[in-house]
Scaffold this motif. Structure first.
Motif, PDB file in Angstrom:
ATOM      1  N   SER A   1       0.807  -1.085  -0.056  1.00  0.00           N
ATOM      2  CA  SER A   1      -0.244   0.044   0.016  1.00  0.00           C
ATOM      3  C   SER A   1       0.895   1.232   0.115  1.00  0.00           C
ATOM      4  O   SER A   1       1.943   1.432   0.620  1.00  0.00           O
ATOM      5  N   SER A   2       0.442   2.310  -0.685  1.00  0.00           N
ATOM      6  CA  SER A   2       1.329   3.655  -0.607  1.00  0.00           C
ATOM      7  C   SER A   2       0.864   4.272   0.775  1.00  0.00           C
ATOM      8  O   SER A   2       1.414   5.278   1.140  1.00  0.00           O
ATOM      9  N   ASP A   3      -0.233   3.690   1.533  1.00  0.00           N
ATOM     10  CA  ASP A   3      -0.423   4.248   2.893  1.00  0.00           C
ATOM     11  C   ASP A   3       0.485   3.685   4.062  1.00  0.00           C
ATOM     12  O   ASP A   3       0.279   2.662   4.269  1.00  0.00           O
ATOM     13  N   PRO A   4       1.489   4.522   4.382  1.00  0.00           N
ATOM     14  CA  PRO A   4       2.400   3.913   5.372  1.00  0.00           C
ATOM     15  C   PRO A   4       1.803   3.323   6.672  1.00  0.00           C
ATOM     16  O   PRO A   4       2.002   2.429   7.347  1.00  0.00           O
ATOM     17  N   ALA A   5       0.527   3.843   6.973  1.00  0.00           N
ATOM     18  CA  ALA A   5      -0.503   3.439   8.054  1.00  0.00           C
ATOM     19  C   ALA A   5      -0.756   1.969   8.071  1.00  0.00           C
ATOM     20  O   ALA A   5      -1.153   1.308   9.110  1.00  0.00           O
ATOM     21  N   ILE A   6      -0.762   1.260   6.806  1.00  0.00           N
ATOM     22  CA  ILE A   6      -1.007   0.099   6.627  1.00  0.00           C
ATOM     23  C   ILE A   6       0.102  -1.073   6.599  1.00  0.00           C
ATOM     24  O   ILE A   6      -0.129  -1.996   7.362  1.00  0.00           O
ATOM     25  N   TRP A   7       1.087  -0.434   6.044  1.00  0.00           N
ATOM     26  CA  TRP A   7       2.220  -1.432   6.089  1.00  0.00           C
ATOM     27  C   TRP A   7       3.413  -1.066   7.203  1.00  0.00           C
ATOM     28  O   TRP A   7       4.169  -1.958   7.606  1.00  0.00           O
ATOM     29  N   LEU A   8       3.551   0.046   7.379  1.00  0.00           N
ATOM     30  CA  LEU A   8       4.716   0.421   8.213  1.00  0.00           C
ATOM     31  C   LEU A   8       4.388   0.642   9.750  1.00  0.00           C
ATOM     32  O   LEU A   8       5.010   0.387  10.664  1.00  0.00           O
ATOM     33  N   LEU A   9       3.572   1.598   9.893  1.00  0.00           N
ATOM     34  CA  LEU A   9       3.189   2.123  11.244  1.00  0.00           C
ATOM     35  C   LEU A   9       2.775   0.953  12.181  1.00  0.00           C
ATOM     36  O   LEU A   9       3.032   1.111  13.483  1.00  0.00           O
ATOM     37  N   PRO A  10       2.153   0.142  11.864  1.00  0.00           N
ATOM     38  CA  PRO A  10       1.692  -0.920  12.829  1.00  0.00           C
ATOM     39  C   PRO A  10       2.818  -1.629  13.565  1.00  0.00           C
ATOM     40  O   PRO A  10       2.699  -1.885  14.579  1.00  0.00           O
ATOM     41  N   ASP A  11       4.022  -1.594  12.657  1.00  0.00           N
ATOM     42  CA  ASP A  11       5.385  -2.324  13.342  1.00  0.00           C
ATOM     43  C   ASP A  11       6.427  -1.694  12.632  1.00  0.00           C
ATOM     44  O   ASP A  11       7.036  -2.367  11.852  1.00  0.00           O
ATOM     45  N   PRO A  12       7.272  -0.653  12.945  1.00  0.00           N
ATOM     46  CA  PRO A  12       8.193   0.065  12.302  1.00  0.00           C
ATOM     47  C   PRO A  12       9.420  -0.655  11.963  1.00  0.00           C
ATOM     48  O   PRO A  12       9.971  -0.695  11.154  1.00  0.00           O
ATOM     49  N   VAL A  13       9.715  -1.386  13.195  1.00  0.00           N
ATOM     50  CA  VAL A  13      10.707  -2.335  12.845  1.00  0.00           C
ATOM     51  C   VAL A  13      10.519  -3.486  12.295  1.00  0.00           C
ATOM     52  O   VAL A  13      11.492  -4.062  11.291  1.00  0.00           O
ATOM     53  N   ALA A  14       9.615  -4.324  12.277  1.00  0.00           N
ATOM     54  CA  ALA A  14       9.321  -5.103  11.312  1.00  0.00           C
ATOM     55  C   ALA A  14       9.045  -4.715   9.835  1.00  0.00           C
ATOM     56  O   ALA A  14       9.750  -5.104   8.868  1.00  0.00           O
ATOM     57  N   ALA A  15       8.975  -3.328   9.644  1.00  0.00           N
ATOM     58  CA  ALA A  15       8.795  -2.803   8.328  1.00  0.00           C
ATOM     59  C   ALA A  15      10.426  -2.536   7.779  1.00  0.00           C
ATOM     60  O   ALA A  15      10.510  -2.654   6.673  1.00  0.00           O
ATOM     61  N   LEU A  16      11.269  -1.990   8.702  1.00  0.00           N
ATOM     62  CA  LEU A  16      12.393  -1.795   8.466  1.00  0.00           C
ATOM     63  C   LEU A  16      13.163  -3.106   7.899  1.00  0.00           C
ATOM     64  O   LEU A  16      13.998  -3.160   7.080  1.00  0.00           O
ATOM     65  N   GLU A  17      12.876  -4.243   8.684  1.00  0.00           N
ATOM     66  CA  GLU A  17      13.545  -5.562   8.396  1.00  0.00           C
ATOM     67  C   GLU A  17      12.796  -5.695   7.079  1.00  0.00           C
ATOM     68  O   GLU A  17      13.811  -6.455   6.003  1.00  0.00           O
TER      69      GLU A  17
END
Length: 171
Positions: free
Chosen positions: A49-65
């Motif tokens: 998703s282009s919306d970070p609230a969907i893929w990044l903000l729930p878990d920023p560390v998992a998104a970084l991984e």
């Protein structure tokens, strides 16, 4: 080509393992690669998703991984990364975190949950543990045969797998 297939396959498997929703993974056709050299377009990607609230903000560390998985796989499997692959991926994460300027090392550590370096090391260890799954997805994505980690892609692309296909191949 092997770099790009391994890089994107690692992102896709990382998305599965970190429960990051995605529609699929793709590699541009070879004509797109020529355009990339002239215009700076991506060679491929995981369709999130282009919306970070969907893929990044729930878990920023998992998104970084997830964003580090592509270059980590290149480094672990091939011994080096393609220029720009790491920087571009981290840039997506940084912008998604709402950071518009250059990050100090302490701010980067803070956003990474304590230590950016530890997240990177953990991601490399994850790649080592999941080499076979990454190889299987890279091979399926290319529609070809695997020879070690050299991917023999079929045709001139574009190459695509849905998230369901990635899950089936990576299981």
């Amino acid at each position: 080509m092997t770099h790009v297939f391994i890089h994107e396959a690692a992102h896709a498997v990382a998305a599965l393992d970190r429960h990051i929703p995605f529609n699929g993974v793709f590699i541009q056709d070879l004509a797109g690669w020529v355009r990339w050299n002239a215009t700076g377009l991506m060679l491929g990607g995981v369709q999130i998703s282009s919306d970070p609230a969907i893929w990044l903000l729930p878990d920023p560390v998992a998104a970084l991984e997830f964003v580090l998985a592509g270059s980590a796989a290149e480094s672990v499997v091939l011994g080096h990364i393609l220029e720009g692959s790491y920087v571009g991926d981290v840039e997506v994460w940084r912008r998604g975190m709402g950071e518009t300027g250059r990050l100090s090392p302490s701010r980067l550590d803070e956003l990474a949950g304590g230590s950016f370096v530890k997240v990177g090391s953990r991601t490399k260890a994850w790649v080592e543990e999941n080499r076979a799954r990454i190889r299987a997805v890279a091979t399926a994505l290319g529609g070809g045969e695997q020879m070690g980690f050299g991917i023999q892609a079929v045709g001139a692309g574009p190459w695509r797998l849905t998230s369901g296909q990635v899950a089936a191949v990576a299981s």
